[in-house]
Design an enzyme around this catalytic site. Sequence first.
Site, short mmCIF file in Angstrom:
data_model
loop_
_atom_site.label_atom_id
_atom_site.label_comp_id
_atom_site.label_asym_id
_atom_site.label_seq_id
_atom_site.Cartn_x
_atom_site.Cartn_y
_atom_site.Cartn_z
N GLU A 89 8.14 37.44 21.64
CA GLU A 89 7.78 38.11 20.31
C GLU A 89 6.69 39.43 20.61
O GLU A 89 6.12 39.25 21.31
CB GLU A 89 7.15 37.12 19.32
CG GLU A 89 6.15 36.39 19.77
CD GLU A 89 5.74 35.13 18.86
OE1 GLU A 89 6.52 34.28 18.52
OE2 GLU A 89 4.53 35.09 18.51
N CYS A 132 1.19 44.18 19.42
CA CYS A 132 0.47 43.17 20.23
C CYS A 132 1.70 42.72 20.92
O CYS A 132 2.65 42.47 20.63
CB CYS A 132 0.32 42.05 19.42
SG CYS A 132 -0.20 40.35 20.01
N CYS A 145 3.40 30.16 28.66
CA CYS A 145 2.14 30.19 29.20
C CYS A 145 1.71 28.96 30.02
O CYS A 145 1.65 27.85 29.51
CB CYS A 145 1.07 30.66 28.38
SG CYS A 145 -0.61 30.95 29.07
N CYS A 168 -3.80 25.92 26.81
CA CYS A 168 -4.81 25.75 26.06
C CYS A 168 -4.44 24.81 24.91
O CYS A 168 -3.42 24.78 24.53
CB CYS A 168 -5.51 26.95 25.42
SG CYS A 168 -5.95 28.16 26.59
N CYS A 177 -3.13 26.33 21.43
CA CYS A 177 -2.15 27.40 21.29
C CYS A 177 -0.83 26.96 21.44
O CYS A 177 -0.31 26.18 22.21
CB CYS A 177 -2.62 28.20 22.56
SG CYS A 177 -1.23 29.68 22.58
N HIS A 203 -14.21 30.89 23.54
CA HIS A 203 -14.06 29.77 22.68
C HIS A 203 -15.09 28.57 22.55
O HIS A 203 -14.80 27.76 21.83
CB HIS A 203 -12.53 29.26 23.02
CG HIS A 203 -11.51 30.14 22.80
ND1 HIS A 203 -11.44 31.25 21.81
CD2 HIS A 203 -10.22 30.32 23.31
CE1 HIS A 203 -10.43 31.97 21.93
NE2 HIS A 203 -9.53 31.29 22.87
N CYS A 223 0.09 33.98 17.07
CA CYS A 223 0.11 33.83 18.58
C CYS A 223 1.38 32.70 18.93
O CYS A 223 1.24 31.49 18.71
CB CYS A 223 -0.86 33.45 19.40
SG CYS A 223 -0.83 33.27 21.19
N1 SAH Z 1 -3.72 34.37 27.18
C1 SAH Z 1 -4.54 35.52 26.78
C2 SAH Z 1 -3.88 36.32 25.86
C3 SAH Z 1 -2.95 35.85 24.95
S1 SAH Z 1 -3.88 34.77 23.62
C4 SAH Z 1 -5.62 34.76 26.27
O1 SAH Z 1 -5.79 33.50 26.27
O2 SAH Z 1 -6.94 35.53 26.09
C5 SAH Z 1 -4.49 35.78 22.71
C6 SAH Z 1 -5.60 35.21 21.47
O3 SAH Z 1 -4.90 34.35 20.78
C7 SAH Z 1 -6.52 34.31 22.24
O4 SAH Z 1 -7.93 34.53 22.20
C8 SAH Z 1 -6.20 33.11 22.00
O5 SAH Z 1 -7.13 32.27 21.93
C9 SAH Z 1 -5.71 33.39 20.46
N2 SAH Z 1 -4.75 32.25 19.58
C10 SAH Z 1 -3.99 31.47 20.42
N3 SAH Z 1 -3.46 30.60 19.44
C11 SAH Z 1 -4.06 30.82 18.22
C12 SAH Z 1 -4.05 30.24 17.08
N4 SAH Z 1 -3.19 28.96 16.73
N5 SAH Z 1 -4.67 30.55 16.04
C13 SAH Z 1 -5.59 31.65 16.39
N6 SAH Z 1 -5.83 32.11 17.43
C14 SAH Z 1 -4.97 31.95 18.43
FE1 SF4 Z 2 -2.15 30.76 27.32
FE2 SF4 Z 2 -2.20 30.51 24.64
FE3 SF4 Z 2 -4.33 29.84 26.29
FE4 SF4 Z 2 -3.78 32.42 25.80
S1 SF4 Z 2 -4.53 30.98 24.26
S2 SF4 Z 2 -4.10 31.43 27.97
S3 SF4 Z 2 -1.60 32.46 25.76
S4 SF4 Z 2 -2.01 28.92 26.20
#
Ligand code: SAH
Ligand code: SF4
Length: 361
Positions: free
Chosen positions: A91, A104, A111, A115, A118, A220, A339
């Site tokens: 996406e 974006c 991934c 996390c 996510c 975070h 995301c």
């Molecule tokens: N992997 C990289 C970049 C992609 S994620 C990273 O983690 O930085 C980009 C941002 O989106 C990150 O700061 C992540 O924590 C945030 N993100 C992921 N899932 C989310 C959610 N459900 N709500 C809000 N932000 C989210």
């Molecule tokens: Fe991967 Fe999502 Fe963590 Fe970013 S926030 S590193 S996309 S698992």
Amino acid sequence: MKQSIYGLTFDQLTEWLVEHGEKKFRSKQVWDWLYQKRITQFSEMKNVNPSCIDKLTEHFTIETLTEEIKQESKDGTIKFLFKLDDGNVIETVLMRFNYGLSVCVTTQVGCNIGCSFCASGILRKSRDLTSGEIVEQIMQVQQHLDKQGKDERVSHIVVMGIGEPFDNYDNLIDFLHVVNDQKGLSIGARHITVSTSGIAPKMYEFADEGIQINLALSIHAPNNELRSQIMKINKAYPLEKLMPAIDYYLEKTNRRITFEYILLRDVNDHVKEAHQLADLLMDKKHLSYVNLIPYNPVADHPYERSEKEAILSFYQTLMDRGIKCGVRTEHGTDIDAACGQLRSKQIEKEKARKRKQAQVN
Ligand code: SAH
Ligand code: SF4
């Protein structure tokens, strides 16, 4: 399989053309067709000699992504779901700001960082995107804008879609060189932000690249215990490894870092954690900006969005301690623009369809 021509930096294309018996100046012409006129077939490159067009057609493709879904939100955010040529879906999101149009991009299919909050993390990485596939996301969005006829240009890029960009480092760097190049899209380095979950060794490498691209770090949590609980990458690169990498980056580039902080209700959103974060950043506060992100709840995940009061108290605590910060405004909440959400929904739908089909058979 043929390679995407968007994946080649200007120098790589020039080298390829010369190696294949073409004059050096051809690369300027080819790039002009690709990035200024934005054609989608090699045969449209009118001032390029037919034998060169044949060679390009034989070795490269231009379009490899197919648009599966395009959802437009009330606030003008557009979410694209693209199918890659191996059938995987990714996406890309276009957002409208008062300062311009920002895209974006996704860097990996899934991934591996995993996390716990996510949507992308549950779907393990099946592969890295090529540099061409990352560039093409920008081209597809730009071509969508071209068709609208309003003379609008993508002016900003955030590498914050699915995937960990520093886990696909070389393709990321080629992508950045292509979109930043003045002979091509010429998107200013200061208008591009790469977000990482904190792969410390790559942060040193990135600092040494000598490019003016912005860096965002997904922090975070302000202590190892909490950070390891929500981001398992913290076990490999805990704060005592991450902070020196940040200091190195700041010293080398003198550029501000954005710290992203997702606020998870009753997990990391207390005033206590705001103070800990302020302590952590105090010695670099002149080059720090904290972006507080209201959590977008994801199905089957244990977290909830913080209360408005908690967000405000967190923000106020940081501000009172002299740490610059802001609360991220959301885009396209009515279209799953957070995301990985549309993609994971789509995958769930597909699974349900297959289950149903299996039952019928
Ligand atoms: N992997 C990289 C970049 C992609 S994620 C990273 O983690 O930085 C980009 C941002 O989106 C990150 O700061 C992540 O924590 C945030 N993100 C992921 N899932 C989310 C959610 N459900 N709500 C809000 N932000 C989210
Ligand atoms: Fe991967 Fe999502 Fe963590 Fe970013 S926030 S590193 S996309 S698992």
